[in-house]
Write a protein that holds these residues in place. Structure first.
Motif, PDB file in Angstrom:
ATOM      1  N   UNK A 511       0.575  -1.064  -0.005  1.00  0.00           N
ATOM      2  CA  UNK A 511       0.263  -0.215  -0.056  1.00  0.00           C
ATOM      3  C   UNK A 511       0.684   1.151   0.347  1.00  0.00           C
ATOM      4  N   UNK A 512       2.180   1.161  -0.233  1.00  0.00           N
ATOM      5  CA  UNK A 512       3.065   2.602  -0.157  1.00  0.00           C
ATOM      6  C   UNK A 512       2.429   3.138  -1.770  1.00  0.00           C
ATOM      7  N   UNK A 513       2.599   4.600  -1.645  1.00  0.00           N
ATOM      8  CA  UNK A 513       2.759   5.815  -2.321  1.00  0.00           C
ATOM      9  C   UNK A 513       3.286   5.842  -3.996  1.00  0.00           C
ATOM     10  N   UNK A 514       4.419   4.446  -3.541  1.00  0.00           N
ATOM     11  CA  UNK A 514       5.743   4.507  -4.577  1.00  0.00           C
ATOM     12  C   UNK A 514       4.729   3.331  -5.332  1.00  0.00           C
ATOM     13  N   UNK A 515       4.379   2.932  -6.926  1.00  0.00           N
ATOM     14  CA  UNK A 515       4.404   2.373  -7.551  1.00  0.00           C
ATOM     15  C   UNK A 515       5.658   1.330  -7.464  1.00  0.00           C
ATOM     16  N   UNK A 516       6.278   1.445  -8.090  1.00  0.00           N
ATOM     17  CA  UNK A 516       7.700   0.567  -8.151  1.00  0.00           C
ATOM     18  C   UNK A 516       7.570  -0.520  -6.944  1.00  0.00           C
ATOM     19  N   UNK A 517       7.887   0.751  -5.854  1.00  0.00           N
ATOM     20  CA  UNK A 517       7.428  -0.564  -4.475  1.00  0.00           C
ATOM     21  C   UNK A 517       6.795  -1.607  -3.950  1.00  0.00           C
TER      22      UNK A 517
END
Length: 1285
Positions: A511-517
């Motif tokens: 659920x991180x804000x960074x898509x790559x993560x």
């Protein structure tokens, strides 16, 4: 055409060799004409007393510069004419000013002519003029090149400026356009002649001329000139000049051909001069060349990297002794100043390939080899005081480990080298994982990824926790690095501890804000978890298998057990759903899970154990329920039918037993039944029609019995609904079927609940008239009552599940019964004929009471009319209930109400937020999480007192809540509302101290005036614990502010608190006012508030080393810091100091104990401006002297405490006598007092003598007054033992 015009035209002419034939002026130039002109000039000089000589004419200069043949016979002809050769020098020197470049070429040709008297013709001053002419020509050529490129690009800035300025354009047209075109022709010829002459000129006797020649050649990149200088007889003195001149070129911050050529010149031409056959001075200069470059290396990252590259090229060209000498110098430099340490850690990595022997030699693995020395050096620098050095050392250590590992260095040897004292590699990495510098945290995570083989087993829990914490770092790059590091640890060491930490840290990143993560998290989960579970698909039972661990691959069962943990299960659900949508879930995974369950059952039965006691491996059914929806054809119906019958039969047996007789694993069976029902729902489309209908009827019968575990009710209802919808011929038919059995179940629940309420009422009314039962009858009666209560609870819970599954179901009959239960025992009037109005179900059946509230909340979610009536009752119960479970459930319901009925619930936010201070930790944490989610989704706004009520969570007694609060304020709030901390900071001080003395800030407290606990969100008190809590909150807010906001906050503190005290708006006679003022003074004095003058000037590049901003970002940050620092100083002088002076006088008049805090604050603010104290405190000289005295005493006290501690340690507990440091401190204080007395207009210090002080104090009557000096002494007493916090 005059001479000047001819000079200009000549400079702009074409090639030099074509001048005689191309120019009319050159056509008249000839040797006889030159000789006659020289003779005339000689006669004129002999007869005239003038010290200056006229220049040669342009035709003569042109002739002399035309070629070697023109000047070859000139010296014999001059001798025949009786003209001395020295007569050439004055006219040539004058010509260098009139016709610079042609005269320089002519001068050089004369110096190179056959039979040229060098000792006569060469003179330092004309030679310097020659070099200056060449430099000017080179500069003109460079500007002409720039002008040409600008002219070819009309859109450039210079062209636009010229077009906008007609006068400038006109002036440019008046300039001779041919002037710049001369440089490309004459300049190369001049440099070529200069290179030919450099080795012949007597420069050894003229060191200044030699240095100028070397500087000119280095500036123009004329390396043939430098080679000629080094090849001459005086090269021993020229080597140092060449090194000094080429160092700026070699260390330039940009990649250029000149820089590359300069490095190659040093390597190929200069370094070989330091061989064994060379002179001692030259060998020493060459040996110190890399050290000199290291000292002159720039600070910026890109320029430093180029400097390291150049230094390594030079070191590579040295002999073995020189390379080792420089390596030792780098080791020493790594323990020196910060700049040198930063360069040394970069040089260590670059020098390693140069110093290590060839691949086949093993001496690099021996003790004392440079590889191990450098590795140990880098490990030491990993604990450097400068963040940039730590980051570079960690990054380079990872690469050095790669190099040494490839060369076969043993792991034990590397572990021994990387140990510093008692601190091993694991402890070092743990400390750096929690470093305050982002670049350091990122670098250490990269090192962990590289050095995972060196850490060894078992992995320290503290290191694992640090890596797990790094996965929630505010910076994206660090989260990525932490994700890679902890996954590499899990990949190499799949221990139970590592697995647990990995599952706690990695899945939440989905659920991180960074898509790559998010994508990386999903891929890692697929690789490290799901693919490992897939390996169990081909597992089989052997004849000698005893335990499941022997059957399946190592760690498979532990993985299954860990992934169904309550905290990570929601994240894993999201990961499985995302992978399923991307079609990355293999059908083999479902087959593997079925195989695990089947083999587990088979092994259990083979060991002749009762099937009633068997449970599938924990997590297997749960994971199958999550992945089956994406691989429905891989799930066998016979497998599901068999286990449903098995689990359902066991469930009925458990429901038939008393509570005390239920098996311990019945809860696991219930969980497995829920997962099995979810799996059946997922694959319902693949089920045969007849078995599906039988299953639906079985589910309906089980629900209607109302005797299941509450966790199974929802699963049964959802499974039944799914079967009806998917097996119905149309959507309308499915909805009608669902409504039919939902209404049927609600009617059955109504009958059960109504019967229970009647029985409870009758039992309550006749209880006082019945003889108490004893023995067996009493036990039977209690068991029966318990079963009826449990059935009523299940019935109420089932109604809630049904209303969510079928919102159109009619619940108007059962709602009054629910109302009866939730309002039972209250004082509100109710109809006499209402059943159950005389009893309190809260006391009689607490579980029923709680479930009734939950069901009523679900009804409100689907019926807005009911919601309007009951939401106020929910809020009232939330405030007054003494049951933590109920408060927690109501809080969850209120969060759902806020999403469904935002406007209706918003008016109760002030009452809802009181749960942030609930006595139960679970309720506080639940409230914090729910409100934070609403804030992130913008259902709730950061307005009013909401932000201020979140602040006490930063110092909550629960560590989990504190961690959540730190994340909310440090990450989410900083990005979503970056100015909120700044805008609400002053108000927070008043609220936390519960101070209503200031009219402007009394509204924050007035919102909770109806509360019986007005200080619910305040942290009042002047004790150390309360003050430290408030300071922690203030510091947390200050850390979110930019430097300009810190500056503005400082001004607001002075204007709205300190000035308010001076103006009488805030009274210090009140406890709250004193606390607010004390907090303001402590905030102004804390290190987080102070903006140091050197905040980003000295170490900005080092601290940001390795960051993503690069050198440009660091430069901008440094410039911003300097600007803010200047404004801070101006704010201190113009705003703060006048307020402090007035406040000091006010506190003195009130005899307030806060004078000590004020003086301590002033000391902290002004200690960076000791040299500017006269300028800052010009309005109050007495305050200036008191602060100087206080600072001096503080420094003396620091030295006194340090030396006294050492003296006590040496003398032991029995040591007596006066400390020398104490005497020194007292002497210093006396000297300061003496200076203050000499400058102060106050009464002399002899009035402070002991007899006078005692006599005055002893005779003080009601009307007497102490002398002013005693008042001053009284004010200074609190500072006798101040320490730096």
């Amino acid at each position: 055409m005059d001479a000047d015009e001819m000079d200009v035209d000549l400079d702009g002419a074409g090639g030099m060799d074509s001048l005689p034939s191309a120019s009319p002026a050159s056509a008249s130039g000839s040797l006889p004409a030159v000789l006659s002109e020289l003779a005339a000039l000689h006669r004129r000089a002999s007869s005239s007393s003038s010290a200056t000589s006229p220049p040669l004419s342009l035709p003569s200069i042109t002739f002399l510069s035309s070629g070697p043949a023109a000047v070859a016979p000139i010296f014999p002809r001059l001798a025949e004419a009786g003209v001395p050769a020295s007569s050439l020098l004055p006219p040539l020197e004058a010509s260098l000013s009139a016709h610079p470049l042609p005269a320089a070429v002519a001068y050089l040709r004369l110096l190179l002519a056959p039979g040229s008297p060098l000792l006569i013709l060469f003179s330092p001053l004309p030679f310097l003029s020659l070099l200056l002419a060449i430099r000017k020509a080179a500069a003109a050529a460079a500007s002409a090149t720039g002008a040409g490129s600008a002219a070819s690009n009309p859109s450039s800035g210079s062209g636009a400026a010229a077009a906008a300025n007609p006068r400038k354009r006109k002036n440019q047209r008046q300039k001779p356009p041919a002037a710049p075109r001369a440089a490309p022709s004459l300049l190369p010829k001049a440099l070529s002649l200069l290179a030919d002459a450099a080795g012949r000129l007597p420069l050894g006797a003229h060191p200044d001329a030699r240095r100028s020649l070397v500087d000119t050649a280095a500036e123009l990149a004329a390396f043939d000139v430098l080679a000629a200088v080094l090849g001459s007889d005086y090269h021993a003195g020229a080597v140092q000049d060449v090194i000094r001149a080429l160092a700026p070129v070699v260390l330039s911050a940009t990649k250029s051909a000149a820089r590359v050529a300069a490095v190659q010149f040093l390597v190929r031409k200069l370094v070989p001069l330091g061989g064994e056959e060379g002179e001692e001075a030259v060998r020493k200069a060459v040996g110190y060349l890399p050290r000199y470059l290291a000292v002159k290396a720039p600070d910026k990252a890109e320029a430093r990297a180029l400097a390291v590259e150049a230094i390594v090229e030079v070191v590579r060209a040295l002999d073995a002794l020189g390379r080792e000498g420089f390596a030792g110098y780098v080791v020493a430099m790594a323990r020196g100043k910060a700049k040198g340490r930063l360069l040394a850690v970069d040089l260590v990595l670059a020098l390693l390939p140069v110093l290590l022997p060839s691949e086949g030699d093993d001496c690099d693995t021996e003790e004392g080899s440079w590889g191990l020395k450098f590795l140990r050096l880098l490990v030491e620098r990993c604990s450097d005081s400068v963040g940039g050095v730590r980051a570079r050392a960690l990054t380079n250590a990872a690469q050095v480990l790669d190099v040494l590992s490839e060369r076969g260095v043993e792991v034990d040897r590397l572990q021994e080298v990387m140990r510093i004292g008692d601190m091993g590699l694991g402890e070092l990495l743990r400390r750096r994982c929690t470093d305050d510098k982002a670049a350091v945290r990122k670098a250490v995570l990269v090192l962990i990824t590289k050095a995972i083989g060196l850490i060894g087993r078992p992995i320290e829990e503290s290191l694992l926790s640090a890596m797990g914490a790094a996965c929630s770092d505010p910076l994206v790059s660090i989260r990525k690095a932490a994700l890679a590091a902890i996954s590499e640890v899990f990949r190499k060491f799949p221990d139970e501890k590592v697995m647990k930490e990995w599952l706690q840290a990695v899945p939440p990143l989905v659920i991180d804000s960074e898509t790559s993560i998010q994508e990386e998290c999903e891929n890692l989960f697929l690789e490290l978890v799901l693919n490992r579970i897939c390996q169990a698909a081909n597992s089989k039972l052997d004849d000698d298998s005893i335990t499941l661990e022997e059957v399946f691959p190592e760690g498979t069962l532990d993985l299954l057990k860990s992934i169904c943990d309550g905290e990570v299960a929601p994240c894993i659900k999201k990961i499985c759903a995302s992978l399923g949508k991307k079609k990355k879930l293999k059908p083999l995974l479902a087959s593997s899970l079925q195989n695990i369950i089947t083999l587990s059952e088979s092994l259990w039965l083979r060991n002749c154990k009762p099937i009633e006691n068997w449970t599938a491996p924990i997590g297997s059914w749960w994971l199958l329920s999550e992945v089956s929806s994406f691989a429905p054809k891989s799930v066998d119906w016979k497998f599901l039918s068999h286990h449903w019958k098995l689990l359902d039969n066991v469930g009925q047996d458990d429901r038939g037993k008393a509570c005390s007789q239920v098996e311990p694993n019945s809860a696991l069976w219930a969980v497995n039944r829920v997962s099995l029902l979810q799996t059946i729902s997922n694959v319902s489309m693949e089920l045969p029609v007849k078995p599906a209908a039988e299953l639906a009827q079985s589910l309906l019968t089980r629900i209607e019995d109302f005797d299941m575990n509450l966790s199974e009710v929802d699963a049964h209802v959802k499974a039944l609904k799914t079967l009806c919808k998917r097996k119905a011929k149309s959507a309308n038919e499915g909805d009608a079927l669902i409504l039919k059995w939902a209404q049927q179940l609600i009617c059955s629940a109504f009958d059960i609940l109504d019967q229970y309420i009647k029985e409870a009422s009758e039992s309550a009314r006749g209880h006082s008239f019945v003889t108490p039962m004893t023995g067996k009858r009493k036990g039977t009666k209690q068991t029966s009552a318990s079963k009826s209560t449990l059935r009523a609870v299940v019935a109420v819970f089932t109604v809630g599940s049904l209303i969510l599954a079928c919102p159109t179901a009619d619940v108007k009959d059962i709602t009054p019964l629910l109302h009866t239960i939730v309002t039972s025992g209250s004082s509100e009037p109710r109809p006499k004929n209402l059943v159950g109005g005389t009893i309190s179900f809260k006391e009689l059946a607490p579980s029923l009471y709680i479930q009734t509230w939950d069901t009523l909340a679900k009804i409100c979610l689907v019926d807005d009319k009911v919601a309007k009536r009951y939401i106020p009752i929910f809020v009232q119960e939330l405030e007054r209930s003494d049951m933590a479970t109920l408060r927690n459930n109501i809080m969850i319901a209120m969060a759902d109400f806020y999403v469904r009925y935002t406007a209706l619930v918003d008016c109760y936010m002030s009452k809802i937020t009181k749960s942030l201070r609930d006595p139960c930790e679970v309720v506080r944490r639940q409230t914090f999480i729910l409100l934070s989610k609403l804030l992130q989704r913008d259902y709730v706004k950061w307005r009013g007192a909401l932000f201020l009520r979140f602040l006490p969570s930063l110092v909550d007694e629960s560590e989990k809540i504190r961690h959540l609060a730190d994340y909310l304020f440090g990450n989410i709030l900083k990005a979503k509302a970056p100015l909120l901390a700044y805008n609400s900071f002053i108000e927070a001080i008043y609220v936390l101290n519960d101070c209503t003395g200031h009219g402007v800030y009394s509204d924050s407290q007035s919102q909770g005036s109806s509360d019986k606990r007005p200080a619910l969100f305040a942290i009042r008190g002047t004790d150390e614990r309360s003050r430290s809590k408030r300071m922690h909150i203030y510091v947390s807010l200050l850390k979110q502010m930019a430097p300009e906001h810190l500056l503005a906050t400082s001004a607001k503190l002075c204007a709205e608190i300190l000035a308010a005290v001076c103006d009488g708006l805030l009274s210090v006679d009140d406890a709250g006012g004193r606390a607010v003022l004390q907090d303001a003074l402590q905030i102004l004095a804390c290190k987080e508030m102070r903006i140091h003058p050197n905040i980003l000037s000295e170490n900005s590049e080092m601290d940001e080393e390795g960051g993503e901003g690069g050198g440009m970002a660091s430069a901008l940050l440094a410039a911003k810091g300097r600007a803010v620092t200047q404004v801070a100083k101006k704010n201190l002088i113009q705003i703060a100091v006048p307020i402090f002076i007035e406040l000091k006088r006010l506190l003195e008049s009130k005899n307030s104990p806060l004078i000590g805090c004020l003086m301590e604050c002033l000391r902290a603010l002004l200690k960076d401006y000791k040299n500017e104290m006269d300028e800052i405190l010009v309005a109050d000289k007495q305050l200036q002297r008191e602060l100087l005295y206080d600072m001096q005493k503080y420094e003396a006290g620091k030295g006194k405490g340090k030396v006294a501690t050492q003296a006590e340690a040496e003398a032991g507990p029995s040591g007596t006598g006066r400390s020398p440091a104490g005497e020194s401190a007292r002497a210093t204080v006396r000297s300061v007092l003496k200076e203050v007395n000499l400058k102060a207009p106050t009464p002399p210090l002899h009035s402070m003598s002991v007899p006078k002080v005692k006599s005055i104090l002893g005779s003080a009557g009601p009307g007497s007054r102490r002398p002013d000096v005693l008042e001053s002494v009284r004010r200074l007493q609190p500072f006798e033992s101040d320490d730096e916090s």
